[in-house]
Design a protein around this motif. Structure first.
Motif, mmCIF file in Angstrom:
data_model
loop_
_atom_site.group_PDB
_atom_site.id
_atom_site.type_symbol
_atom_site.label_atom_id
_atom_site.label_comp_id
_atom_site.label_asym_id
_atom_site.label_seq_id
_atom_site.Cartn_x
_atom_site.Cartn_y
_atom_site.Cartn_z
ATOM 1 N N ASN A 275 52.241 44.847 52.948
ATOM 2 C CA ASN A 275 52.060 43.430 53.257
ATOM 3 C C ASN A 275 51.033 43.332 54.392
ATOM 4 O OD1 ASN A 275 52.175 40.815 54.175
ATOM 5 N ND2 ASN A 275 54.413 40.724 54.305
ATOM 6 N N PRO A 276 49.813 42.839 54.096
ATOM 7 C CA PRO A 276 48.745 42.821 55.107
ATOM 8 C C PRO A 276 49.156 42.074 56.386
ATOM 9 C CG PRO A 276 47.901 42.151 52.960
ATOM 10 C CD PRO A 276 49.387 42.235 52.824
ATOM 11 N N LYS A 277 50.023 41.056 56.245
ATOM 12 C CA LYS A 277 50.435 40.267 57.412
ATOM 13 C C LYS A 277 51.266 41.101 58.375
ATOM 14 C CE LYS A 277 52.131 36.810 54.964
ATOM 15 N NZ LYS A 277 52.741 35.491 54.668
ATOM 16 N N VAL A 278 52.099 42.017 57.826
ATOM 17 C CA VAL A 278 52.898 42.906 58.685
ATOM 18 C C VAL A 278 51.974 43.836 59.468
ATOM 19 C CG1 VAL A 278 54.576 44.789 58.688
ATOM 20 C CG2 VAL A 278 54.970 42.778 57.248
ATOM 21 N N LEU B 263 60.158 32.071 70.118
ATOM 22 C CA LEU B 263 58.851 32.494 69.608
ATOM 23 C C LEU B 263 59.019 33.576 68.541
ATOM 24 C CD1 LEU B 263 56.779 32.425 72.914
ATOM 25 C CD2 LEU B 263 56.541 30.901 70.965
ATOM 26 N N MET B 264 59.976 34.501 68.744
ATOM 27 C CA MET B 264 60.249 35.529 67.736
ATOM 28 C C MET B 264 60.713 34.863 66.440
ATOM 29 S SD MET B 264 60.120 38.845 67.521
ATOM 30 C CE MET B 264 60.943 40.394 67.200
ATOM 31 N N ALA B 265 61.578 33.847 66.560
ATOM 32 C CA ALA B 265 62.091 33.159 65.371
ATOM 33 C C ALA B 265 60.983 32.400 64.637
ATOM 34 C CB ALA B 265 63.218 32.206 65.766
ATOM 35 N N ILE B 266 59.927 32.018 65.358
ATOM 36 C CA ILE B 266 58.788 31.346 64.718
ATOM 37 C C ILE B 266 57.880 32.373 64.040
ATOM 38 C CG2 ILE B 266 56.673 30.026 65.142
ATOM 39 C CD1 ILE B 266 58.152 28.647 67.481
ATOM 40 N N VAL B 267 57.627 33.486 64.731
ATOM 41 C CA VAL B 267 56.639 34.459 64.245
ATOM 42 C C VAL B 267 57.151 35.240 63.027
ATOM 43 C CG1 VAL B 267 55.450 36.613 64.820
ATOM 44 C CG2 VAL B 267 55.452 34.723 66.452
ATOM 45 N N PHE C 133 57.585 37.350 55.177
ATOM 46 C CA PHE C 133 57.778 36.795 53.839
ATOM 47 C C PHE C 133 56.424 36.714 53.142
ATOM 48 C CE2 PHE C 133 61.565 35.045 56.019
ATOM 49 C CZ PHE C 133 62.541 35.507 55.153
ATOM 50 N N SER C 134 56.317 37.385 51.963
ATOM 51 C CA SER C 134 55.057 37.330 51.215
ATOM 52 C C SER C 134 54.950 35.997 50.472
ATOM 53 C CB SER C 134 54.958 38.500 50.253
ATOM 54 O OG SER C 134 56.068 38.521 49.391
#
Lengths: 230, 112
Positions: free
Chosen positions: B72-75, B50-54, B60-61
């Motif tokens: 980076n808003p996703k972070v 799951l960590m490798a998927i998330v 990555f932007s």
């Protein structure tokens, strides 16, 4: 008779909240299929038979990019390798049931259904009830998935890209990840996998995913062995 | 653009492979005992996979562009969602607060 109607209904009912996350995910998959040039029937075939958002999105992207079919198939297979772990975790609970039950539950196995069903098996300790519950979650998720993917195919592109709805997908996996970090070794496994997946990003075919998973598992096993050493 | 036949090859083969992956150990361990090392290793699969998927979906932007930063808003959104998941163990709350944080962070980062 192995079917328990109340447990089937309970499974469907408990899955209802997670449909909020499933709807935008399905819409994204439907949009992806449409953008990649799939016909309506092909889009339905993907959601009905592949029944995995991650694989459907990858398949659509690779088909749109004109990747060789073997690469598309292998990549989708690699991303589906996580089903092996869900299958292994479900195995002891389904062992006493007739084989057609194992096949039905297996076909409907997803991230969400797996997480809910394993909790139910653990709580109730009753295989018959747990399996009916798993079937209830699976059937509701499958039906909702068909509706949301089809909706995405036909009307999905009216949703503005600025809404970043596709980010619901990693958030859903994050919600599954955090409870899995139950002790030191599992946290080390996750940390190692997280670093490895970035370090190996340039590998082809999203191989970074399964390689990082293996790195994480080995790191976890080593951490556990060190912790338990006398 | 790929031909129509190509789509059905992918759908049927991936559908079958996915089904076999889902069935694999359910069918196998209905017949044989699970080896202890396998049982021990399997404990780490959810955390690692799951960590490798998330992580790639967050840091990555753009494909191949690492952006592990508060700009980076996703972070920002993923960290907030992780905190919610940790506290509540509630998937719906995690997804909802993660999305709201993403929208807020996007708005703030665009503005300042």
């Amino acid at each position: 008779m192995y079917f328990s109607r109340p447990d089937f209904v309970a499974g469907a009912r408990d899955m209802a909240p997670s449909l909020i996350g499933l709807l935008p995910f399905g819409l994204v998959c439907g949009v992806g299929a449409q953008a990649a040039g799939a016909s309506p029937l092909e889009a339905l075939g993907m959601s009905a038979l592949i029944f995995s958002g991650a694989a459907q999105i990858l398949a659509a992207q690779l088909m749109a990019a004109g990747a060789p079919l073997a690469v598309t198939i292998l990549t989708c297979f690699v991303i589906g390798l996580r089903f092996l772990m869900y299958s292994a975790a479900m195995a002891p609970h389904l062992k006493p049931l007739p084989s057609r039950w194992r096949h039905a539950v297996a076909f409907l196995l997803t991230d969400q259904a797996f997480a809910a069903a394993v909790r139910r098996f653990r709580d109730s300790g009753d295989t018959r009830n747990g399996a009916s519950y798993a079937l209830g979650t699976g059937v509701l998720l499958w039906a909702t998935w068909q509706v949301s993917c089809t909706l995405g195919y036909w009307v999905g592109n009216v949703i503005p890209a600025a809404w970043s709805l596709d980010f619901v997908v990693p958030l859903c996996f994050l919600a599954l990840l955090v409870p899995a970090l139950e002790d030191g070794p599992t946290r080390i496994a996750a940390l190692a996998a997280g670093i490895a997946v970035v370090a190996l990003d340039s590998l082809p075919m999203r191989l970074s995913l399964i390689c990082a998973g293996i790195v994480g598992i080995v790191a976890g096993l080593i951490a556990e062995a060190k912790r338990d050493a006398p | 653009m790929t031909s129509a036949g190509g789509w059905w090859v992918v759908i049927l083969v991936v559908g079958l492979l996915n089904y076999l992956s889902r069935l694999s150990f359910i069918a196998l361990f209905a017949k044989v005992e699970m080896p202890p090392l396998v049982a021990r290793a399997l404990r780490f699969v959810p955390a690692a996979m799951l960590m490798a998927i998330v992580v790639p979906a967050v840091v990555f932007s753009a494909p191949g562009t690492l952006a592990f930063s508060y700009t980076n808003p996703k972070v920002v959104a993923a960290l907030a969602a992780a905190a919610v998941a940790w506290r509540t163990k509630n998937a719906v709350a995690t997804m909802a607060l993660g999305m709201v944080t993403l929208w807020l962070a996007q708005w703030l980062i665009a503005r300042y």
